[in-house]
Design a protein around this motif. Structure first.
Motif, mmCIF file in Angstrom:
data_model
loop_
_atom_site.group_PDB
_atom_site.id
_atom_site.type_symbol
_atom_site.label_atom_id
_atom_site.label_comp_id
_atom_site.label_asym_id
_atom_site.label_seq_id
_atom_site.Cartn_x
_atom_site.Cartn_y
_atom_site.Cartn_z
ATOM 1 N N ARG A 63 0.831 -1.212 0.000
ATOM 2 C CA ARG A 63 0.000 0.000 0.000
ATOM 3 C C ARG A 63 0.862 1.258 0.000
ATOM 4 N N ALA A 64 1.907 1.254 0.817
ATOM 5 C CA ALA A 64 2.776 2.422 0.887
ATOM 6 C C ALA A 64 3.444 2.684 -0.458
ATOM 7 N N LEU A 67 1.474 4.572 -2.910
ATOM 8 C CA LEU A 67 1.233 5.973 -2.582
ATOM 9 C C LEU A 67 2.435 6.868 -2.836
ATOM 10 N N SER A 250 -4.176 1.728 6.969
ATOM 11 C CA SER A 250 -4.145 2.797 5.960
ATOM 12 C C SER A 250 -3.341 3.991 6.458
ATOM 13 N N ARG A 251 -3.531 4.350 7.711
ATOM 14 C CA ARG A 251 -2.776 5.464 8.275
ATOM 15 C C ARG A 251 -1.281 5.167 8.277
ATOM 16 N N SER A 254 0.222 5.422 4.757
ATOM 17 C CA SER A 254 0.473 6.811 4.374
ATOM 18 C C SER A 254 1.742 7.344 5.033
#
Length: 265
Positions: A63-64, A67, A250-251, A254
């Protein structure tokens, strides 16, 4: 440059990214041939995997990476650390040998028998540990050649409550622990991490786990290789032990992406 999913994978990022997100402990897979040497029954093995696995850290790194402004490289272990632990020394230098958790574990997180104490670790080291170490060395060398530097960011997690195997588990257990090395972790890298994870709770240094992973060919020799270990307390993003992820993932993704972007800049 990739390997079968059953072993490990090197997932390419941008050609000009110096960052490697290293995820060594996220998998639960234990091949049948390795399982045969483990004395736990199936239920006990599943419980041990719940405790020892850095669950969802591969997803966190994925995920990271998605982003980031400049996509980092990812080196992901697809086998459980109960097969081999690629971040241990494979010899008497490894302090975790004292609790049966060197490169090939003979004891569990609760210090019960995992393998017979006289089990020969060499076949597993030759089959799994050495190829992993060679591939990680090549990945770092590739970033050095391409960008003039390499930064290994180790992605880990740890339980809210210390487990019996921990040698240094009596200190603080902050939401985010940064593991550092005097040679390979410059102060500016630590500060970038503190800023990136500021919204994820308190950030501590080297407690309950310390140090970083750098391939031995470069360790203490090559100042162009930077390294930082990110240890995330599991209650901040998942149900313990071994449960599903929560919204905290999710936090954290990010925050990790912000760190990677800061390193890239």
């Amino acid at each position: 440059m990739s390997r079968p999913a059953s072993s490990f994978e090197v997932l390419p990022g941008a050609d000009d990214s110096p960052v490697i997100l290293h995820v060594p402990h996220s998998a639960r897979e234990v091949p049948a041939a390795v399982r045969a040497g483990i004395v736990l029954d199936d239920a006990a093995l599943e419980r041990e995997l719940d405790h020892i696995t850095d669950a969802h850290t591969a997803e966190l790194a994925e995920r990271a990476a998605a982003l980031c402004g400049l996509v980092p490289w990812r080196f992901v272990n697809r086998l459980s650390r109960l097969v081999v632990d690629p971040e241990r020394f494979p010899d008497e230098r490894e302090e975790m040998l004292s609790v049966g958790m060197g490169a090939v574990y003979t004891r569990t997180t609760h210090r019960a028998e995992l393998r017979p104490a006289d089990a020969d670790p060499e076949p597993l080291i030759e089959r799994y540990f050495r190829p992993y170490a060679r591939a990680m060395t090549e990945a770092v060398a590739d970033r050095l050649a391409a960008t003039g530097r390499a930064v290994v960011i180790d992605v880990h997690s740890y339980p809210t409550k210390g487990l019996p195997y921990e040698l240094h588990g009596s200190g603080p257990r902050p939401p985010v622990c940064l593991g550092t090395d005097a040679f390979h972790t410059p102060p500016e890298l630590t500060e970038l991490a503190r800023q990136a994870f500021a919204g994820c709770g308190e950030t501590g240094l080297d407690s309950p786990f310390s140090g970083t992973y750098v391939p031995l060919e470069f360790y203490g020799r090559e100042p162009r290789v930077g390294a930082l270990m990110i240890e995330i307390r599991r209650d901040t993003y998942m149900t313990e032990p071994g449960g599903p992820p929560g919204p905290g993932l999710s936090r954290l993704a990010s925050a990790l992406a912000a760190l990677v972007d800061g390193v890239t800049r």
